[in-house]
Scaffold this active site. Sequence first.
Site, short mmCIF file in Angstrom:
data_model
loop_
_atom_site.label_atom_id
_atom_site.label_comp_id
_atom_site.label_asym_id
_atom_site.label_seq_id
_atom_site.Cartn_x
_atom_site.Cartn_y
_atom_site.Cartn_z
N SER A 1 -25.81 67.49 19.57
CA SER A 1 -24.88 67.27 20.67
C SER A 1 -23.75 66.36 20.22
O SER A 1 -23.79 65.76 19.14
CB SER A 1 -25.60 66.65 21.88
OG SER A 1 -26.04 65.33 21.57
N ILE B 1 -20.55 64.23 19.05
CA ILE B 1 -19.72 64.18 17.85
C ILE B 1 -20.41 64.84 16.67
O ILE B 1 -19.77 65.54 15.88
CB ILE B 1 -19.37 62.71 17.52
CG1 ILE B 1 -18.43 62.14 18.59
CG2 ILE B 1 -18.72 62.60 16.14
CD1 ILE B 1 -18.16 60.66 18.45
N TYR C 1 -26.42 47.18 20.99
CA TYR C 1 -25.61 48.25 20.39
C TYR C 1 -24.53 47.66 19.48
O TYR C 1 -24.34 48.12 18.35
CB TYR C 1 -24.97 49.10 21.49
CG TYR C 1 -24.10 50.21 20.95
CD1 TYR C 1 -24.68 51.34 20.36
CD2 TYR C 1 -22.71 50.15 21.05
CE1 TYR C 1 -23.88 52.37 19.86
CE2 TYR C 1 -21.92 51.18 20.56
CZ TYR C 1 -22.50 52.28 19.97
OH TYR C 1 -21.72 53.30 19.46
#
Length: 315
Positions: A59, A61, A204
């Site tokens: 899915s 990029i 992140y």
Amino acid sequence: MHLDQRRRRLLQAGALATLATALPGFARTPDLDATSTAEDATAGLDLRGRTIVVTGCTSGIGQETMRVLALRGAHVIGTARSRATGEAACAGIEGRATPVVLDLADFDSVVAASDAIRALDLPVDALVCNAGVVLDDLEQVRGIEKTFVVNHLGHYLLVRRLLDRVTVAPQGRVVVLGSGDERNAPPGGIQFDDLSGASWDARYAHSKLANGLFSLELSRRLAGTRAASNCVSPGHTRSNILRNVGNRYRDDARSVQQGAATPCWLAASSAASGINGGFYRDFAPAQQSDMQRDTMMAARLWSVSESLVRGWLPA
């Protein structure tokens, strides 16, 4: 636009122009910009005979990167966490694509995936470290914060196990997907004293800083070879990466076709030949934090990462 805003933009543009001239091999393609797609970035390329590995091909990029590079003639090895999803993704594109199972949170799976790729006995012309995860809550793998494991440590191990395949290619390239969010990493940068994640947030951003530092140290180690390593920020892209946090995208999120453009350019374009150790966005050097330029932190991250996966590295 207010005068101070205009002044800031002019200063930023000047800083980036100075940085561009300092990078060997830098040549921005004039017709490519933030609105360009991956097909625009690879227009006219003939990638027949090249083998390119793309992690996270099911899915977003990763899927678009695989699709466009295969469309241009490359043999793309697309990794997915399950055989079924990988086969479906590879079957759904035009061109040659081979699925390989890879779970970056499972080091045994990383070993099996690298062994499967090595069994093809081909140079790896580009290795695009794209797969990633964003998590709301603290999760751990082997006592280490999971976002760091998936986004950085699993890719570190994969690259280490395939690096000799990259360096034998005519112009082997490692492309690591980072993020401008790296500047929001916890104070001090990589949390070497507590990789469990128990004492800090911004998970992140922490993992994206690790991506940038890993690419930086790898580029240093590749100096003098035919291979190169660069980090790329695809920009805020509407993909599937925020599925675990409610798909909270801004209104200005770009398409996956735009998000995959610079990764494809760095992986395959002749215009990116000779670039090593860069941090790119929209086909040009991007601003980054002092932490992501910290060569000592990058060297320490390499050493610590090596110790964490030593049992899965080649003898």
